[in-house]
Design a protein around this motif. Sequence first.
Motif, mmCIF file in Angstrom:
data_model
loop_
_atom_site.group_PDB
_atom_site.id
_atom_site.type_symbol
_atom_site.label_atom_id
_atom_site.label_comp_id
_atom_site.label_asym_id
_atom_site.label_seq_id
_atom_site.Cartn_x
_atom_site.Cartn_y
_atom_site.Cartn_z
ATOM 1 N N LEU A 408 0.825 -1.209 0.000
ATOM 2 C CA LEU A 408 0.000 0.000 0.000
ATOM 3 C C LEU A 408 0.859 1.259 0.000
ATOM 4 O O LEU A 408 0.549 2.233 -0.697
ATOM 5 N N GLY A 412 1.066 3.750 -3.146
ATOM 6 C CA GLY A 412 0.629 5.124 -2.901
ATOM 7 C C GLY A 412 1.683 6.148 -3.284
ATOM 8 O O GLY A 412 1.372 7.195 -3.865
ATOM 9 N N THR A 415 1.775 6.629 -7.012
ATOM 10 C CA THR A 415 0.638 7.367 -7.575
ATOM 11 C C THR A 415 0.470 8.748 -6.950
ATOM 12 O O THR A 415 -0.451 9.486 -7.312
ATOM 13 N N ALA A 417 -0.265 9.296 -3.728
ATOM 14 C CA ALA A 417 -1.276 9.286 -2.666
ATOM 15 C C ALA A 417 -0.945 8.212 -1.635
ATOM 16 O O ALA A 417 -1.652 7.200 -1.535
ATOM 17 N N PRO A 418 0.147 8.394 -0.877
ATOM 18 C CA PRO A 418 0.500 7.383 0.133
ATOM 19 C C PRO A 418 -0.560 7.283 1.215
ATOM 20 O O PRO A 418 -1.184 8.289 1.575
ATOM 21 N N PRO A 419 -0.836 6.089 1.714
ATOM 22 C CA PRO A 419 -1.880 5.920 2.741
ATOM 23 C C PRO A 419 -1.459 6.559 4.059
ATOM 24 O O PRO A 419 -0.278 6.644 4.392
#
Length: 546
Positions: A408, A412, A415, A417-419
């Motif tokens: 994850l 992320g 993209t 958008a790290p969690p």
Amino acid sequence: MRNDTPPGPPQFTIGELAARTGLSVKLVRHWSDLGIAPPAGRSASGYRRYGPEAVARLDLARTLRDLGLGLAEIRGVLDREHGLAETAAVHADALEAQIRTLRLQLAVLRSAGRRGSTTEELRVLTELTRMSAAEREQTVRAFVTGALDGIDAPGYREALLAATPDLPADPTAEQVDAWFELSALVRDPAVSAGLRAMASYAAEHSPSVHEEEHAAAAERMTDFWAGRVSDAMAAGIAPDSPSADDVVGAVVAEWIPTQEGTAWPAGAGPKADGAEARELLLAQLEMAADPGVERYWQLTCLINGLPVRPGLAAPGEWLMTALRANPAPGALAARHEALYASDPAGSGDARGVSAALDPDRIVETCATVLGEVGKLVAEVGPDRFRDPTPCADWDVRALLGHLVWENLIWAGLATGAPPVAPNGGSEADVDHLGDDHVAAFRDAAAATLTAFRRPGLPEERFGPAPGWRMVEQLLIEMLVHGWDLARATGRPTGFAPEIADAVLPSVREIYGSLPRTAGGSFAPERQAPPGANGNDRLAAYLGREV
């Protein structure tokens, strides 16, 4: 002829006197013989006769006896050799001491029962009940003075002796347990050596006289760095990563003013965060990082009824590791930037590395490893979730959760958008597996590969690093923690030996300079046995016992 002579005071036989006082005839006769209640005279037949004062004396004697006074003391009070108030006060002190002893004996017996004490432990606890407060104090004082013998550190010595543990009159079971542990601790040569080392440091750096403001400043500084480090640990920041540099910088900036006039003379010493300040702080932390001495202070506070500071071993190890990995502001980040900037363009063959790690092929290499790890994950049943793993802090379920979390994280980052864990929590605060750990890993791995297969990602820059380095990082994580899972569940560890061999040079390059000490990401390198597969060799280099 009328007799107008007034009648004399009543006279009692010994039997009548016994009846009036509720004492036995035998006891009245014994006390009478001792002079506690002497007869006023005798009858014509020679029998004892007692006046009214005998009743009062016997009543008082019985009261004093019930309070525990001896017959000699009772006789002294009755004959006014000692004042009643004086005798009562002396005896009250004696009773108080006896009550303290009884309370201590009660606490010791409860402690022994709760602990399931051995014969030797019970002997030590019983010895405790026989010691006076002065003897207990002397035991600790002898330990302190012995440990500090010949060291010119009066301020440190004074601080230690001022905090001598004093077991209360009515100790709790926890305080008795603490004293039992302390009595063993002060006999431990290692603890004495740790105390001596700190005293030697104090002799070189600390004031010659113990001053409360210096002690208070040290307490505030400890609270500050422990708080900052604990927050970093909760946020999942690795101490041997560039991300720890900001925490180190904040701690050093706060620490420097507290050393002025103590660790170094006014006007001397570093003025700002830098290599010198970090080296000095690390030396101070290494000197103070003695678990036996820390436990001594915790037990002292517990016995004295003071708040007990939480253990500093874990945050202390984190901070020392962060100082070793970040010896100067920005040093580790600069090293990583130089490492990534030095990556020449070209094929794997031109770069002298395995084709499997070529930027154009590394995503598919990662897909191969994710597939192999996915097979290991699928073979794990819920009945194995609580089994231990080579990662001391994780059971199998936690390890599975970390495998999902790593996918994850890197997906992320790829993209943009790290969690983020809810409410600023850490990885451990989120259940990444749900009811189906196999599906959770499969979905996370698929999302990672989708993100990594985006055209142009291997060459795209993410900070100082090219995208293919990000893929390489997940590849390393999956190889290492996949090995952990295989070892924990009894599966073959050689699931991608050629890829593990190919990635080992990069692992040495990236992690070779990091400290291999407690608190770091990796334990000291182990020796892989002859004939070990590539996965085992990689695991051994990163500190696993193969």
